[in-house]
Design a protein around this motif. Structure first.
Motif, mmCIF file in Angstrom:
data_model
loop_
_atom_site.group_PDB
_atom_site.id
_atom_site.type_symbol
_atom_site.label_atom_id
_atom_site.label_comp_id
_atom_site.label_asym_id
_atom_site.label_seq_id
_atom_site.Cartn_x
_atom_site.Cartn_y
_atom_site.Cartn_z
ATOM 1 N N LEU A 144 35.552 35.002 43.747
ATOM 2 C CA LEU A 144 36.739 34.382 44.335
ATOM 3 C C LEU A 144 36.928 32.991 43.747
ATOM 4 C CD1 LEU A 144 38.975 34.231 46.617
ATOM 5 C CD2 LEU A 144 37.175 33.293 48.096
ATOM 6 N N VAL A 145 38.149 32.683 43.353
ATOM 7 C CA VAL A 145 38.515 31.327 42.927
ATOM 8 C C VAL A 145 39.621 30.834 43.847
ATOM 9 C CG1 VAL A 145 39.509 29.889 41.112
ATOM 10 C CG2 VAL A 145 37.865 31.678 40.517
ATOM 11 N N VAL A 146 39.392 29.684 44.465
ATOM 12 C CA VAL A 146 40.370 29.103 45.378
ATOM 13 C C VAL A 146 40.716 27.693 44.921
ATOM 14 C CG1 VAL A 146 40.878 28.448 47.766
ATOM 15 C CG2 VAL A 146 39.398 30.408 47.319
ATOM 16 N N SER A 147 42.003 27.423 44.811
ATOM 17 C CA SER A 147 42.460 26.067 44.498
ATOM 18 C C SER A 147 43.575 25.709 45.461
ATOM 19 C CB SER A 147 42.955 25.969 43.055
ATOM 20 O OG SER A 147 43.464 24.666 42.806
ATOM 21 N N PHE A 174 42.031 35.561 42.839
ATOM 22 C CA PHE A 174 42.465 34.182 42.594
ATOM 23 C C PHE A 174 43.455 33.791 43.680
ATOM 24 C CE2 PHE A 174 45.809 31.453 40.708
ATOM 25 C CZ PHE A 174 45.049 30.337 40.362
ATOM 26 N N LEU A 175 43.164 32.706 44.387
ATOM 27 C CA LEU A 175 44.056 32.171 45.416
ATOM 28 C C LEU A 175 44.383 30.730 45.072
ATOM 29 C CD1 LEU A 175 42.500 33.256 48.864
ATOM 30 C CD2 LEU A 175 44.557 34.166 47.790
ATOM 31 N N MET A 296 50.007 31.467 45.588
ATOM 32 C CA MET A 296 49.886 32.484 44.541
ATOM 33 C C MET A 296 48.598 33.280 44.712
ATOM 34 S SD MET A 296 51.207 30.437 41.118
ATOM 35 C CE MET A 296 49.927 29.185 41.206
ATOM 36 N N THR A 297 48.690 34.578 44.543
ATOM 37 C CA THR A 297 47.511 35.442 44.564
ATOM 38 C C THR A 297 47.537 36.354 43.344
ATOM 39 O OG1 THR A 297 48.616 37.166 45.867
ATOM 40 C CG2 THR A 297 47.425 35.462 47.084
ATOM 41 N N GLY A 298 46.372 36.590 42.785
ATOM 42 C CA GLY A 298 46.273 37.487 41.648
ATOM 43 C C GLY A 298 44.851 38.011 41.525
ATOM 44 N N TRP A 299 44.683 39.152 40.883
ATOM 45 C CA TRP A 299 43.383 39.804 40.748
ATOM 46 C C TRP A 299 43.022 39.964 39.283
ATOM 47 C CZ3 TRP A 299 40.616 41.448 45.128
ATOM 48 C CH2 TRP A 299 41.333 41.369 46.341
ATOM 49 N N ARG A 300 41.718 39.918 39.009
ATOM 50 C CA ARG A 300 41.275 40.305 37.676
ATOM 51 C C ARG A 300 41.260 41.829 37.601
ATOM 52 N NH1 ARG A 300 36.444 38.017 33.714
ATOM 53 N NH2 ARG A 300 37.138 39.263 31.936
#
Length: 329
Positions: A144-147, A174-175, A296-300
């Motif tokens: 998980l990556v949160v910014s 990714f958030l 924004m949200t996205g996945w690998r």
């Protein structure tokens, strides 16, 4: 649209283990923001930001609410700059599924303040001094990556998002929350009118920000699958425009353009405050400030994820659908 009151001051401290590493700032070819100035501003904000800022807390919680819609857990999480304390506080609280948390910021002082505020967390936590424009994170190493309110200060936003995707394991999430182009629209108007009146011209005083229409393209360009974008607007009320400026300093959100006139004349500043008050003040005497937040949200990519059907694979035509529903009228 949501109304958020001014921040409340409350001391709340919890300790965590500290593991600092130092990295030089990025040498991005794009020079929109002065990253060294932004680091200095965040150093200052580390000592000005209250332990509970309602605006930052609300944005952080709304961002992390998206995790509630996920059935999977994220054992290893990376938190990038921005509003660190609300994010790390929530990710460190059980039962969140996070077992290891890496907290990263270009500001040593901001990380130190975050560390001092989280003494009782049960999650293994590491603090890393590094720049979002150059992630020193091994590829495919985090879930998980949160910014939260940090990436809008990067010179190469697509590049920073690509690095975030590469740091994620397959099917990692990714958030991000960034400030959108409608943020501080009242201040932009007041500052522009004041400069035209007192200086006969305009110099940039409020940083350029991404537009909502660009967010989806950013996710796609960075290579994320299943991209999602939505927007909230928060209206914060202040006693005066000067109080708004103080809040922006406390959040580390003051201007950091690479090329700008650093000297704001006293009469221009006073004129800005007067115009702001005359144009936007409410009946109760307060002045509003709009903060537009783009989530924004996205996945690998991973084989288990849903994929769009290939072109031409449909088994029924739109004409058939139209006839079916038309026959029922």
């Amino acid at each position: 649209m949501r109304a958020v009151s001014l921040w409340l001051r409350r001391k709340h401290q919890l300790p965590l283990a500290l593991a600092f590493r130092r990295f030089s700032t990025s040498n991005s070819k794009v020079k929109i923001f002065d990253r060294e100035l932004k680091r200095t501003q965040r150093d200052r904000a580390a000592w000005l930001t209250p332990s509970h800022d309602p605006l930052l807390h609300t944005v952080a919680q709304n961002l992390l609410d998206r995790l509630q819609d996920c059935k999977k857990t994220f054992p290893t999480a990376l938190c990038l700059g921005g509003s660190l304390q609300p994010i790390t506080r929530s990710l460190s609280a059980p039962p969140g599924g996070v077992e290891k948390l890496i907290v990263m910021d270009a500001s040593y002082d901001m990380l130190q303040a975050c560390k001092n505020a989280h003494h009782n967390a049960t999650v293994e936590t590491h603090f890393l001094v590094a720049d979002e424009e150059f992630l020193p994170i091994k590829e495919s190493s985090v879930d998980l990556v949160v910014s939260c309110l940090g990436l809008h200060w990067t010179n190469d936003l697509p590049g920073a998002m690509i690095q975030s995707r590469l740091a994620l394991k397959p099917d990692g999430l990714f958030l991000a929350a960034i400030l959108g182009g409608e943020t501080l629209k009242e201040l932009r108007i007041a500052c522009t009118l004041a400069q035209m009146e007192r200086e006969g011209g305009i110099s940039p005083r409020v940083s350029p920000l991404a537009q909502v229409r660009d967010a989806g393209n950013l996710l796609t360009r960075a290579g994320f699958t299943l991209p999602g974008v939505d927007v909230d607007e928060y209206v914060v009320k202040y006693e005066s425009a000067l109080e708004l400026i103080e809040h922006l300093r406390a959040m580390g959100e003051t201007n950091a353009l690479y090329q700008m006139n650093n000297i704001l004349k006293r009469d221009t500043a006073l004129a800005t405050a007067a115009i702001y008050d005359s144009m936007f003040s409410a009946e109760d005497g307060t002045v509003p400030a709009t903060f537009q937040v783009i989530y924004m949200t996205g996945w690998r990519e991973h084989p288990s994820q849903q994929k769009a059907k290939r072109r031409g694979s449909a088994t029924i035509s739109f004409n058939d659908i139209q006839k079916q529903f038309g026959s029922q009228n």
